[in-house]
Design an enzyme around this catalytic site. Structure first.
Site, PDB file in Angstrom:
ATOM      1  CG  ASP A 405      -1.902   1.044   1.341  1.00 33.53           C
ATOM      2  OD1 ASP A 405      -2.281   1.601   0.293  1.00 33.53           O
ATOM      3  OD2 ASP A 405      -2.337   1.352   2.477  1.00 33.53           O
ATOM      4  CD  GLU A 408      -0.288   5.288  -3.942  1.00 33.98           C
ATOM      5  OE1 GLU A 408       0.186   5.494  -2.805  1.00 33.98           O
ATOM      6  OE2 GLU A 408      -1.005   4.321  -4.211  1.00 33.98           O
ATOM      7  CG  ASP A 483      -8.147   4.493   0.229  1.00 31.68           C
ATOM      8  OD1 ASP A 483      -8.086   3.254   0.309  1.00 31.68           O
ATOM      9  OD2 ASP A 483      -7.345   5.259   0.801  1.00 31.68           O
TER      10      ASP A 483
HETATM   11  O1  MIG Z   1      -3.707   6.083   4.644  1.00 32.93           O
HETATM   12  O2  MIG Z   1      -3.529   0.857   5.734  1.00 32.93           O
HETATM   13  O3  MIG Z   1      -5.841   2.177   0.388  1.00 32.93           O
HETATM   14  O4  MIG Z   1      -6.768  -0.054   1.753  1.00 32.93           O
HETATM   15  O5  MIG Z   1      -6.775   0.061   4.563  1.00 32.93           O
HETATM   16  C1  MIG Z   1      -4.486   4.956   4.555  1.00 32.93           C
HETATM   17  C2  MIG Z   1      -4.679   1.585   5.879  1.00 32.93           C
HETATM   18  C3  MIG Z   1      -3.632   3.745   4.341  1.00 32.93           C
HETATM   19  C4  MIG Z   1      -4.879   3.028   2.390  1.00 32.93           C
HETATM   20  C5  MIG Z   1      -5.332   1.816   1.643  1.00 32.93           C
HETATM   21  C6  MIG Z   1      -6.360   1.089   2.452  1.00 32.93           C
HETATM   22  C7  MIG Z   1      -5.782   0.698   3.801  1.00 32.93           C
HETATM   23  C8  MIG Z   1      -5.296   1.938   4.523  1.00 32.93           C
HETATM   24  N1  MIG Z   1      -4.323   2.646   3.690  1.00 32.93           N
END
Ligand code: MIG
Length: 799
Positions: A405, A408, A483
């Site tokens: 996650d 980016e 998200d």
């Molecule tokens: O700033 O890890 O898209 O699936 O549950 C949020 C917490 C960070 C974004 C991800 C989401 C995940 C969440 N993450």
């Protein structure tokens, strides 16, 4: 930057007259008087690569996108010189290069125009960073449509839009928000029944204008790097997508469990809560194969650690879950907490693995753990180190999959929500700034993670999922769309994004079922899971503080619906696995939008909702509350309503009944769909009999069934089974024949063949020429036959 390509005299520069032509193998170089060189490489007869260097100096040829295994080679390549242009001819295309200005035109062998330069290649010097903004504009004829571009959350048809690629953490993104998480600079043009593709392999921020600025012009440009693009000829969209996917690569076959249902939420901790959710799946008999741990399983959000208060004995917990048929998947983010007592931080610091600012300081930014430094995943040494960090999680603790996650990369409190542009990267021996590396950062992280999971899970197959991606990321990992929001509009978007990603080579994809932000109504959740079970990746996920989001969280009616659709997915696993195999083998998208299915039917060009799941199942989600059905377009051909057995002839829009427990689904006449029994998880049952749903057709049609052991690599040694089932129907008989290939011997010994929509009363059945007695068989009623799995031919005659 001058983005308005019309302003050609305000700072845009152009190549001059062609002064020399040179050939080297598959590549011709056209040199202009002012020093610009255009290199045209014939990669295949139907795929041409174009590269430009404004001052004659090409960069070293290097790409993260291109697969090592792509197919190269052509049958013909001839250069001729005409009065005002040069012409390269392959067995599929003519490419003209104008002598006056280096403009390019691409034509089929009948001389039909496929794609012509308008201003063609031009550039603007970048005084701030050096190099150029490299630009290209093409004529776009009236009626041309555009598709592709990865995860863009907007109408499927991009005509009239301007978009850009710059991986961005866009929490609760809305319709038309751009850019979001992924960068796939690949589009498909469709005009006059002909498709072509353009892959602009440039990792800087790239921009595409699909006749938005000027009605008859399509243009694309980048903030730096080379004008370097591949033209891919169809003429079918199928060929374009398969060629692009071949060029940028495919994943290996996933473990079969990864195609099951996954449950996730950003709040599954501590252990007893996590385990209780898993147990509830078994108690309620809702199939589920994977449970996810979000960031709270870690100690202070430190990657590769466990919070021992919440999870005192992770290894035991993971093993217990495994015994009950659950795989555990854990999240790993790129930010490494600045903490001198944390070994991952220490190692990275000592070895100089973190990204640095241009003047020397480490790149520092806040993410969940607080202030972090960030590994430079574009450094092969860093990737090898990161790979090996997975040893404990995968080999010792027994975690089966990894979820990447925030790659980016996303950073809080910094303008732009990502690294400042001066951050330095190794870029595998081509040092550069974040301007160039940004869009591949997440991909290279996922790649390193893939190598780690693969190494330590071996001989089992790895499973990964990523949020950020660049073209080619599909070689390493599945992905999700980030998200999203629990809204009806987002359900519409979810459907489009998964279709779009499938045409962009990234097929193993799904959405957060029910929506990540906010809370769905029961009805919305039901409609979403009805769609989600037809996506290659199927996971419910939501943020922690928006209420519960499990299949049982919305009352009994929704629970029953969710359960029945997850069960349906499990019965379709052999079909889903076969479509995955076709994706891996041929680059075929698993999800096929209607404009892909029948590009010659103009009715499909602006359709967004209907799609094919695999080759033969047509699905159309219900996207509104309180619906008792919807209108949908049925593509040409004959189809059977999966629920009612009613036959319809396509090429028209229809009203289809679909109360809350029904999603419109049709099966193509002539299909043979393999079915499993319902299992609570993959491997729960030994499969003793494979269901085979045969849908009668007049004429002949083939279907494939691929199978292997569902994990491990025996299939690479020939232990797979590929069955080709051919259905041939006439007014009074039906022949089902089978061709077998491969050495895998599945546990089942027989097929349970169910015949659908046979238009005659059955008189006799012969299985491999032996007459078989079947109890009173009537037309319209489903006929069931039990047949040895190695049959060659079933012949059914009518009265
Ligand atoms: O700033 O890890 O898209 O699936 O549950 C949020 C917490 C960070 C974004 C991800 C989401 C995940 C969440 N993450």
């Amino acid at each position: 930057m001058i983005t308005n390509t019309e302003l050609q005299y305000k700072g845009n520069l152009f190549p001059g007259k062609v002064s020399a032509v040179q050939k080297e193998g598959d590549t011709h170089s056209f040199k202009a008087e002012n020093g610009t060189i255009l290199r045209i490489q014939v990669v295949r007869d139907s795929m041409i690569r174009f590269r430009y260097a404004v001052d004659g100096n090409f960069e070293e040829d290097f790409s993260y996108a291109i697969s090592e295994n792509y197919t190269k080679g052509y049958n013909a390549l001839v250069l001729t010189e005409e009065k005002d242009h040069y012409c390269l001819t392959t067995s599929k295309l003519h490419v003209h290069v104008s002598k006056a200005d280096l403009r390019v035109g691409i034509y089929d062998l009948d001389g039909k125009t496929l794609l012509e330069d308008e201003l063609g290649f031009h550039w603007e010097e970048n005084h701030e960073y050096g190099g150029e903004y490299v630009k290209m504009s093409k004529f776009s004829p009236e009626g041309e449509n555009f598709y592709g571009l990865g995860d863009k959350p907007m109408h499927s048809n991009l005509k009239g839009k301007r978009v850009e690629n710059w991986n961005t953490d866009e929490y609760a993104f809305g319709k038309d928000r751009d850019p979001i998480y992924k960068a796939v600079p690949f589009y498909i043009g469709l005009q006059d029944g002909m498709s072509y593709g353009v892959f602009f392999d440039n990792t800087f921020k790239t921009h595409f204008d699909f006749a938005a600025e000027r009605r008859n012009v399509c243009s694309f440009w980048a903030d730096g790097g080379e004008m370097n693009y591949y033209f891919i000829y169809g003429p079918t969209m199928m060929e374009v997508v398969e060629t692009y996917t071949n060029l940028t690569g495919v994943p290996e076959l996933p473990p079969l469990w990864a195609l099951g249902y996954h449950q996730c939420k950003w709040s599954y901790y501590p252990e007893d809560k996590f385990v209780a959710i898993a147990k509830k799946f078994r108690d309620l008999k809702i199939p589920c194969d994977a449970m996810y741990l979000d960031i709270d399983y870690m100690e202070g959000f430190r990657c590769f650690t466990w919070n021992e208060t919440y999870f005192p004995d992770a290894k035991r917990m993971v093993a217990d879950l495994e015994k009950d048929g659950f795989k555990t998947v854990v999240i790993i983010d790129p930010g490494i907490k600045i903490d001198p007592d944390y070994s991952v931080y220490q190692e990275a610091l000592e070895n100089n693995y973190f990204c640095k600012r241009s003047d020397g300081p480490l790149m520092k930014g806040k993410v969940w753990p607080g202030e972090c430094n960030f590994p430079d995943f574009t450094n092969p040494k860093v990737r090898a180190w990161w790979r090996d960090l997975y040893k404990e999680l995968i080999e010792d603790i027994g975690v089966s999959g990894v979820w990447n996650d925030m790659n980016e990369p996303a950073v809080m409190e910094i303008p732009g929500k990502t690294f400042p542009l001066d951050v330095r990267h190794k870029y595998d021996g081509h040092p550069c700034s974040h301007r160039k590396a940004h869009n591949v950062y997440g991909m290279q992280m996922a790649r390193a993670s893939y190598e780690g999971v693969k190494k330590y899970a071996y001989p089992k197959r790895p499973f990964l999922i990523t949020r950020a991606a660049y073209s080619g990321t599909q070689r390493y990992t599945s992905s999700w769309t980030g998200d999203n929001v629990a809204s009806w509009e987002h359900l519409w978007l979810a459907n489009i994004q998964v279709q779009r990603l499938n045409l962009s080579g990234m097929g193993f994809t799904g959405t957060d079922i029910g929506g990540f932000a906010e809370q769905p109504t029961g009805e919305l959740y039901a409609r979403w899971i009805q769609l989600g079970v037809f996506h290659p990746f199927c996971r419910t996920h939501s943020s922690g503080h928006h209420g519960e989001q499990e299949p049982w969280s919305f009352g009994d009616e929704v629970l029953a619906i969710a359960k029945s659709y997850i069960e349906l997915r499990y019965t379709l696993l052999p079909y889903l696995y076969t479509m995955f195999w076709e994706y891996v083998k041929y680059g075929k998208p698993m999800i096929k939008p209607l404009y892909y299915v029948d590009q010659e039917d103009a009715q499909t060009h602006y359709r967004t909702d209907e799609f094919l799941f695999g080759n033969d199942i047509l699905v159309c989600p219900v996207l509104e509350p309180n619906a008792s059905g919807r209108r949908m377009y049925i593509p040409r051909g004959k189809w059977v309503n999966f629920w009612t057995g009613e036959e319809v002839t396509g090429g028209k829009e229809l009203w289809v009944d679909a109360g809350m427990d029904t999603i419109p689904v049709f099966v193509r006449a002539g299909a043979a769909i393999p079915r499993y029994p319902v299992q609570q998880f993959v491997g729960e049952k030994q499969i003793d009999e494979l269901g085979l749903d045969v849908y009668f057709t007049e004429g002949s049609k083939r279907s494939r069934i691929y199978a292997d052991s569902g994990d491990g690599y025996d299939y690479a040694k020939g232990r797979y089974s590929l069955r080709t089932i051919q259905i041939t129907g006439r007014s009074k008989d039906l022949v089902i024949s089978q061709h077998k290939d491969g050495e895998y011997d599945a546990s089942y010994q027989s097929f349970k063949v169910t015949l659908h929509n046979v238009p005659f009363d059955v008189k006799s059945v012969y299985i491999d020429n032996v007459r078989t007695e079947i109890p009173a068989l009537k037309k319209a009623q489903q006929t069931v036959l039990f047949v040895d799995k190695n049959f060659d031919e079933i012949h059914i005659t009518g009265k």
